[in-house]
Design an enzyme around this catalytic site. Structure first.
Site, PDB file in Angstrom:
ATOM      1  N   ILE A 127       0.494  -1.573  -0.103  1.00  0.00           N
ATOM      2  CA  ILE A 127       0.004  -0.138  -0.022  1.00  0.00           C
ATOM      3  C   ILE A 127       0.867   1.456   0.393  1.00  0.00           C
ATOM      4  O   ILE A 127       0.429   2.388  -0.584  1.00  0.00           O
ATOM      5  CB  ILE A 127      -1.315  -0.234   1.212  1.00  0.00           C
ATOM      6  CG1 ILE A 127      -2.000   0.603   0.507  1.00  0.00           C
ATOM      7  CG2 ILE A 127      -0.291   0.167   2.559  1.00  0.00           C
ATOM      8  CD1 ILE A 127      -3.127   0.358   2.066  1.00  0.00           C
ATOM      9  N   ASN A 145      11.727  -7.945   6.880  1.00  0.00           N
ATOM     10  CA  ASN A 145      12.342  -8.003   8.441  1.00  0.00           C
ATOM     11  C   ASN A 145      11.639  -8.120   9.552  1.00  0.00           C
ATOM     12  O   ASN A 145      10.119  -8.973   9.116  1.00  0.00           O
ATOM     13  CB  ASN A 145      11.329  -6.284   7.987  1.00  0.00           C
ATOM     14  CG  ASN A 145      11.925  -4.767   6.862  1.00  0.00           C
ATOM     15  OD1 ASN A 145      13.123  -5.610   6.725  1.00  0.00           O
ATOM     16  ND2 ASN A 145      10.907  -4.604   7.060  1.00  0.00           N
ATOM     17  N   VAL A 193       4.235  -5.673  10.560  1.00  0.00           N
ATOM     18  CA  VAL A 193       2.721  -6.139  10.052  1.00  0.00           C
ATOM     19  C   VAL A 193       3.725  -7.755  11.187  1.00  0.00           C
ATOM     20  O   VAL A 193       3.991  -8.721  10.341  1.00  0.00           O
ATOM     21  CB  VAL A 193       2.548  -6.710   9.114  1.00  0.00           C
ATOM     22  CG1 VAL A 193       0.951  -7.449   9.074  1.00  0.00           C
ATOM     23  CG2 VAL A 193       1.531  -4.577   8.700  1.00  0.00           C
ATOM     24  N   HIS A 209       6.383 -11.749   6.030  1.00  0.00           N
ATOM     25  CA  HIS A 209       6.101 -10.997   4.785  1.00  0.00           C
ATOM     26  C   HIS A 209       7.242 -11.043   3.477  1.00  0.00           C
ATOM     27  O   HIS A 209       8.450 -10.143   4.638  1.00  0.00           O
ATOM     28  CB  HIS A 209       5.107 -10.296   4.601  1.00  0.00           C
ATOM     29  CG  HIS A 209       5.837  -9.122   5.516  1.00  0.00           C
ATOM     30  ND1 HIS A 209       5.212  -9.256   6.717  1.00  0.00           N
ATOM     31  CD2 HIS A 209       6.530  -7.586   5.244  1.00  0.00           C
ATOM     32  CE1 HIS A 209       5.736  -8.155   7.384  1.00  0.00           C
ATOM     33  NE2 HIS A 209       6.727  -6.749   6.400  1.00  0.00           N
TER      34      HIS A 209
HETATM   35  P1  5GP Z   1       7.151  -4.593   7.838  1.00  0.00           P
HETATM   36  O1  5GP Z   1       7.912  -2.834   7.658  1.00  0.00           O
HETATM   37  O2  5GP Z   1       6.768  -5.078   8.225  1.00  0.00           O
HETATM   38  O3  5GP Z   1       8.151  -5.252   7.200  1.00  0.00           O
HETATM   39  O4  5GP Z   1       6.468  -4.964   6.464  1.00  0.00           O
HETATM   40  C1  5GP Z   1       4.558  -4.279   5.998  1.00  0.00           C
HETATM   41  C2  5GP Z   1       4.438  -3.780   5.267  1.00  0.00           C
HETATM   42  O5  5GP Z   1       3.176  -3.841   4.878  1.00  0.00           O
HETATM   43  C3  5GP Z   1       4.635  -2.209   4.839  1.00  0.00           C
HETATM   44  O6  5GP Z   1       5.828  -1.867   3.834  1.00  0.00           O
HETATM   45  C4  5GP Z   1       3.745  -1.826   4.530  1.00  0.00           C
HETATM   46  O7  5GP Z   1       3.933  -0.517   3.540  1.00  0.00           O
HETATM   47  C5  5GP Z   1       2.650  -2.827   3.773  1.00  0.00           C
HETATM   48  N1  5GP Z   1       1.020  -2.859   4.392  1.00  0.00           N
HETATM   49  C6  5GP Z   1       0.149  -2.117   5.480  1.00  0.00           C
HETATM   50  N2  5GP Z   1      -0.654  -1.673   6.106  1.00  0.00           N
HETATM   51  C7  5GP Z   1      -1.068  -2.686   4.789  1.00  0.00           C
HETATM   52  C8  5GP Z   1      -2.213  -3.487   3.610  1.00  0.00           C
HETATM   53  O8  5GP Z   1      -3.716  -2.511   4.825  1.00  0.00           O
HETATM   54  N3  5GP Z   1      -2.696  -3.305   2.254  1.00  0.00           N
HETATM   55  C9  5GP Z   1      -1.180  -3.328   2.244  1.00  0.00           C
HETATM   56  N4  5GP Z   1      -1.475  -4.145   0.643  1.00  0.00           N
HETATM   57  N5  5GP Z   1       0.158  -3.327   2.849  1.00  0.00           N
HETATM   58  C10 5GP Z   1       0.391  -2.816   3.637  1.00  0.00           C
END
Ligand code: 5GP
Ligand code: ZN
Length: 113
Positions: A30, A86, A95, A99
């Site tokens: 997103i 991460n 999150v 992923h």
């Molecule tokens: P992290 O910081 O945990 O490695 O990555 C989480 C990713 O999830 C971030 O790049 C963030 O932009 C993405 N993200 C968070 N909420 C949402 C959502 O509701 N939909 C989508 N498509 N991506 C999300």
């Protein structure tokens, strides 16, 4: 379960889904950090890399394999791209459902900040 990515898997929250099979789901981030920025996730809930068990090893391979497949489809496999995961707070994880980030379409520097 109160997990954003589980809700995307279950279609409780919309996402721009680009790939799905029995084991993994991929959708556009997103808040993209590159011209192409996809997230590839397992369909089973695993909170962090630290929670992986030996039984999950094939699943992690699928995430990596799917990243390469999507990079080829997007057309930047040969020029190069970045894949990363991460883990926990200092690693930048926000999150807590594992992923793989797949980013392409620009040059990445190393070491990363
Ligand atoms: P992290 O910081 O945990 O490695 O990555 C989480 C990713 O999830 C971030 O790049 C963030 O932009 C993405 N993200 C968070 N909420 C949402 C959502 O509701 N939909 C989508 N498509 N991506 C999300
Ligand atoms: Zn989850």
């Amino acid at each position: 379960m109160d997990c954003l990515f589980c809700k995307i898997i279950n279609r409780e929250i919309p996402a721009d889904i680009v790939y799905e099979d029995e084991h993994v789901l991929a959708f556009n981030d997103i808040n993209p950090q590159a011209p192409t920025h996809m997230l590839i996730i397992p369909k089973t809930h695993i909170a962090t890399l630290n929670d992986l068990e030996e039984a999950d090893l094939a699943l992690v391979g699928r995430l990596q394999y799917t990243a390469a497949k999507l990079a080829k489809e997007a057309g930047f496999a040969e020029e190069g791209y970045r894949v990363l995961m991460n883990c926990n707070e200092k690693g930048g994880q926000t999150v807590y459902h594992i992923h793989m980030h797949l980013m392409g379409g620009r040059r990445f520097t190393w070491p990363a900040g």
